[in-house]
Write a protein that holds these residues in place. Structure first.
Motif, short mmCIF file in Angstrom:
data_model
loop_
_atom_site.label_atom_id
_atom_site.label_comp_id
_atom_site.label_asym_id
_atom_site.label_seq_id
_atom_site.Cartn_x
_atom_site.Cartn_y
_atom_site.Cartn_z
N THR A 28 0.84 -1.19 0.00
CA THR A 28 0.00 0.00 0.00
C THR A 28 0.88 1.24 0.00
OG1 THR A 28 -1.71 -1.19 1.21
CG2 THR A 28 -1.80 1.21 1.29
N SER A 54 5.61 -4.47 -4.36
CA SER A 54 4.53 -5.45 -4.58
C SER A 54 5.02 -6.59 -5.46
CB SER A 54 3.33 -4.79 -5.25
OG SER A 54 2.73 -3.86 -4.42
N LEU A 70 1.82 -9.65 2.23
CA LEU A 70 1.50 -8.24 2.40
C LEU A 70 2.69 -7.50 3.00
CD1 LEU A 70 -1.82 -8.65 4.44
CD2 LEU A 70 -1.60 -8.58 1.96
N THR A 74 0.35 -2.39 4.16
CA THR A 74 -0.94 -2.99 3.83
C THR A 74 -1.58 -3.61 5.06
OG1 THR A 74 -0.25 -3.39 1.55
CG2 THR A 74 -2.09 -4.70 2.38
#
Length: 182
Positions: A28, A54, A70, A74
Motif C-alpha cells: 500500500t 509489490s 503483504l 498494507t
C-alpha cells in the motif's frame, strides 16, 4: 482470487487438465498509474517504489510457499480484526537499505479455524529466532512442522536456525533476510 482458483482447479482436475497456482504481493502506498509512454511505445501501467515492492513480494511466495504476502503498510491498512495475518519476516529488497516487515494473509478471521493456532505456534518460534535462541527456535519450528508438515515459512526458519546452530551469524546480525533475487 485464491478461493476461485481452488474451485477452477477442482473443475480442471475432473477434466484431466493441469492445475494452476498463483502468488499475490500487496503493498500500500503512492504509485503512478495510467497510460504512459511515447508515440512509439504506449500502454497502461503502474510505476513507483510501491509497485516494485509489490512485485518483489509476489515473487517471494514461491520461496515461502505462501499465496498472499503483504507489506506492513498494507497490514496496517486492513480493517481491524477482519483478516488473519501471520508475521513472516523482515526483508531487505534489492536497491533498498531500509528493511520491510512482511506478512502472510491467511484468510478472513471468521474462517480462520486451525490457522489461528498455526500463527500462535509460528510466532513463538519467531520470537525465539529474534532472541537468537537457536535451540529453542529449532524446537518450536520443528513442532510447527510436526502439526503442519507443508508449512513453508516454518521450514524456511527451521533451516535458517539449523544453519545458525552450525555457524552463528555475525555479532551485528539484525534478523533481516536479504533477498537475493527480484
Amino acid at each position: 482470487m485464491i478461493v476461485q482458483l481452488r474451485e477452477f482447479n477442482q473443475k480442471w482436475a475432473s477434466l484431466g487438465l493441469p492445475s494452476l497456482d498463483i502468488g499475490i504481493g500487496i503493498n500500500t502506498g503512492v504509485a503512478s498509474v495510467g497510460n504512459m509512454g511515447s508515440t512509439l511505445r504506449y500502454g497502461y501501467t503502474a510505476m513507483g517504489d510501491t509497485v516494485n515492492l509489490s512485485s518483489r513480494l509476489e515473487g517471494l511466495n514461491k520461496e515461502y510457499t505462501t499465496r498472499i504476502i503483504l507489506s506492513e503498510s498494507t497490514r496496517l491498512a486492513l480493517p481491524k480484526d477482519a483478516f488473519l495475518v501471520r508475521g513472516l519476516d523482515y526483508i531487505r529488497v534489492k536497491g533498498k537499505a531500509q528493511p520491510v516487515e512482511i506478512h502472510e494473509l491467511l484468510g478472513r478471521r471468521n474462517d480462520a479455524g486451525e490457522w489461528t493456532e498455526l500463527v500462535k505456534c509460528f510466532d513463538e518460534g519467531r520470537e525465539a529466532y529474534k532472541r537468537r535462541d537457536w535451540q529453542e527456535a529449532a524446537r518450536l519450528f520443528e513442532n510447527v512442522l510436526e502439526r503442519w508438515p507443508n508449512d513453508g515459512p516454518a521450514r524456511i526458519f527451521r533451516d535458517r536456525v539449523l544453519g545458525y546452530l552450525a555457524e552463528a551469524p555475525a555479532s551485528d546480525w539484525d534478523g533481516v533476510y536479504i533477498m537475493k533475487h527480484k
